[in-house]
Write a protein that holds these residues in place. Structure first.
Motif, PDB file in Angstrom:
ATOM      1  N   GLN A   1     -12.734   0.214  -2.109  1.00  0.00           N
ATOM      2  CA  GLN A   1     -12.891   1.067  -0.226  1.00  0.00           C
ATOM      3  C   GLN A   1     -11.801  -0.114  -0.042  1.00  0.00           C
ATOM      4  O   GLN A   1     -11.804  -1.149   0.202  1.00  0.00           O
ATOM      5  CB  GLN A   1     -13.927   0.623   0.549  1.00  0.00           C
ATOM      6  N   ILE A   2     -10.599   0.716   1.464  1.00  0.00           N
ATOM      7  CA  ILE A   2     -10.179   0.171   2.303  1.00  0.00           C
ATOM      8  C   ILE A   2     -11.208  -0.162   3.168  1.00  0.00           C
ATOM      9  O   ILE A   2     -11.217   0.740   4.281  1.00  0.00           O
ATOM     10  CB  ILE A   2      -8.352   0.058   2.616  1.00  0.00           C
ATOM     11  N   VAL A   3     -11.022  -1.820   3.618  1.00  0.00           N
ATOM     12  CA  VAL A   3     -11.928  -2.016   4.344  1.00  0.00           C
ATOM     13  C   VAL A   3     -10.887  -2.123   5.998  1.00  0.00           C
ATOM     14  O   VAL A   3     -11.680  -1.473   7.273  1.00  0.00           O
ATOM     15  CB  VAL A   3     -12.705  -3.427   4.648  1.00  0.00           C
ATOM     16  N   THR A   4     -10.109  -3.018   5.981  1.00  0.00           N
ATOM     17  CA  THR A   4      -9.178  -2.384   7.059  1.00  0.00           C
ATOM     18  C   THR A   4      -7.897  -2.199   6.573  1.00  0.00           C
ATOM     19  O   THR A   4      -6.649  -3.360   5.837  1.00  0.00           O
ATOM     20  CB  THR A   4      -9.350  -3.975   8.315  1.00  0.00           C
ATOM     21  N   VAL A   5      -6.613  -1.875   7.850  1.00  0.00           N
ATOM     22  CA  VAL A   5      -5.450  -2.511   7.569  1.00  0.00           C
ATOM     23  C   VAL A   5      -4.809  -2.650   8.703  1.00  0.00           C
ATOM     24  O   VAL A   5      -5.181  -1.956   9.887  1.00  0.00           O
ATOM     25  CB  VAL A   5      -4.976  -0.342   6.952  1.00  0.00           C
TER      26      VAL A   5
ATOM     27  N   LEU B   1       0.933  -1.119  -0.114  1.00  0.00           N
ATOM     28  CA  LEU B   1      -0.261  -0.141  -0.097  1.00  0.00           C
ATOM     29  C   LEU B   1       1.381   1.027  -0.078  1.00  0.00           C
ATOM     30  O   LEU B   1       0.422   1.977  -0.795  1.00  0.00           O
ATOM     31  CB  LEU B   1      -0.863   0.026   1.537  1.00  0.00           C
ATOM     32  N   PHE B   2       1.967   1.171   0.877  1.00  0.00           N
ATOM     33  CA  PHE B   2       2.841   2.080   0.642  1.00  0.00           C
ATOM     34  C   PHE B   2       3.747   1.725  -0.087  1.00  0.00           C
ATOM     35  O   PHE B   2       4.184   3.214  -0.599  1.00  0.00           O
ATOM     36  CB  PHE B   2       3.339   2.540   2.360  1.00  0.00           C
ATOM     37  N   ASP B   3       4.542   0.970  -0.473  1.00  0.00           N
ATOM     38  CA  ASP B   3       5.542   0.979  -1.249  1.00  0.00           C
ATOM     39  C   ASP B   3       4.946   1.241  -2.749  1.00  0.00           C
ATOM     40  O   ASP B   3       6.308   0.725  -3.626  1.00  0.00           O
ATOM     41  CB  ASP B   3       6.458  -0.474  -1.765  1.00  0.00           C
ATOM     42  N   GLU B   4       3.531   0.908  -3.172  1.00  0.00           N
ATOM     43  CA  GLU B   4       3.423   0.433  -4.585  1.00  0.00           C
ATOM     44  C   GLU B   4       2.790   1.565  -4.928  1.00  0.00           C
ATOM     45  O   GLU B   4       1.628   1.385  -4.525  1.00  0.00           O
ATOM     46  CB  GLU B   4       3.153  -1.518  -5.171  1.00  0.00           C
ATOM     47  N   ARG B   5       3.091   2.574  -5.784  1.00  0.00           N
ATOM     48  CA  ARG B   5       2.369   3.265  -5.705  1.00  0.00           C
ATOM     49  C   ARG B   5       1.244   3.040  -6.461  1.00  0.00           C
ATOM     50  O   ARG B   5      -0.255   3.542  -6.623  1.00  0.00           O
ATOM     51  CB  ARG B   5       2.974   5.203  -6.290  1.00  0.00           C
ATOM     52  N   GLN B   6       1.111   2.714  -7.649  1.00  0.00           N
ATOM     53  CA  GLN B   6      -0.224   2.001  -8.598  1.00  0.00           C
ATOM     54  C   GLN B   6      -0.911   1.403  -8.073  1.00  0.00           C
ATOM     55  O   GLN B   6      -2.370   1.131  -8.243  1.00  0.00           O
ATOM     56  CB  GLN B   6       1.003   1.095  -9.804  1.00  0.00           C
TER      57      GLN B   6
END
Length: 176
Positions: free
Chosen positions: A115-119, A99-104
């Motif tokens: 939608q991001i449900v949980t991290v 999520l943070f390393d791959e901008r794509q």
């Protein structure tokens, strides 16, 4: 005859074993069920099966006719994708660092209206609701990055035209 997508709606009493008998109808004809959802309907005590198949209109007619012969079945209908409004849902579990390393990945989420449900520290979960091809596209775009888990729901659908089942269901409800 040409194959196409059909959505079969089956309204029935909520009885044990009916799903097994309905799936047997497809098994005998070597037709794969591509999607299945069972839920309560708008009338109390009546269940609605939503079954998605890819076959010809002739086979679909035959299947619906066989389904309607089941004692608990009130009525069955079939529709093409143009005759209904439908949605499917999917969840994607992906390694958090992506999520943070791959901008794509962020672009894919934004462009697909996911939608991001949980991290969590190890993973994040994306939800996507839409048509089958939209979910397939998101899956194809995320696959090169590694999908840890993927699950898709059965189709839920309503018809664009008025369904004659409403009056049948009202009669059925009064008989109960």
């Amino acid at each position: 005859m040409e194959k196409t997508w059909f959505t079969i709606s089956v309204y029935s009493e909520n009885n044990v074993g009916l799903l097994n008998r309905i799936s047997g109808i497809f098994l005998k004809r070597h037709i794969n069920i591509e999607g299945l959802n069972v839920s309560k309907s708008e009338i109390e005590g009546v269940s609605k099966f939503t079954i998605v198949i890819y076959t010809t209109v002739d086979w679909t007619r035959r299947i619906v006719s066989q389904i309607e012969k089941q004692v608990e079945v009130i009525k069955a209908f079939y529709h093409t994708d143009d005759e209904i409004i439908y949605q499917e849902s999917a969840l994607f579990k992906i390694a958090s660092h992506l999520l943070f390393d791959e901008r794509q990945i962020q672009n894919i989420i934004k462009e697909s209206n996911g939608q991001i449900v949980t991290v969590s520290r190890d993973y994040f979960v994306l939800a996507k609701t839409g048509r089958r091809h939209e979910i397939d596209q998101m899956h194809d775009e995320l696959e090169p990055y590694g999908i840890m888990q993927f699950v898709r729901s059965g189709r839920i659908a309503v018809t664009k035209a008025e369904m004659p089942i409403s009056s049948l269901l009202e009669k059925f409800q009064h008989e109960i």
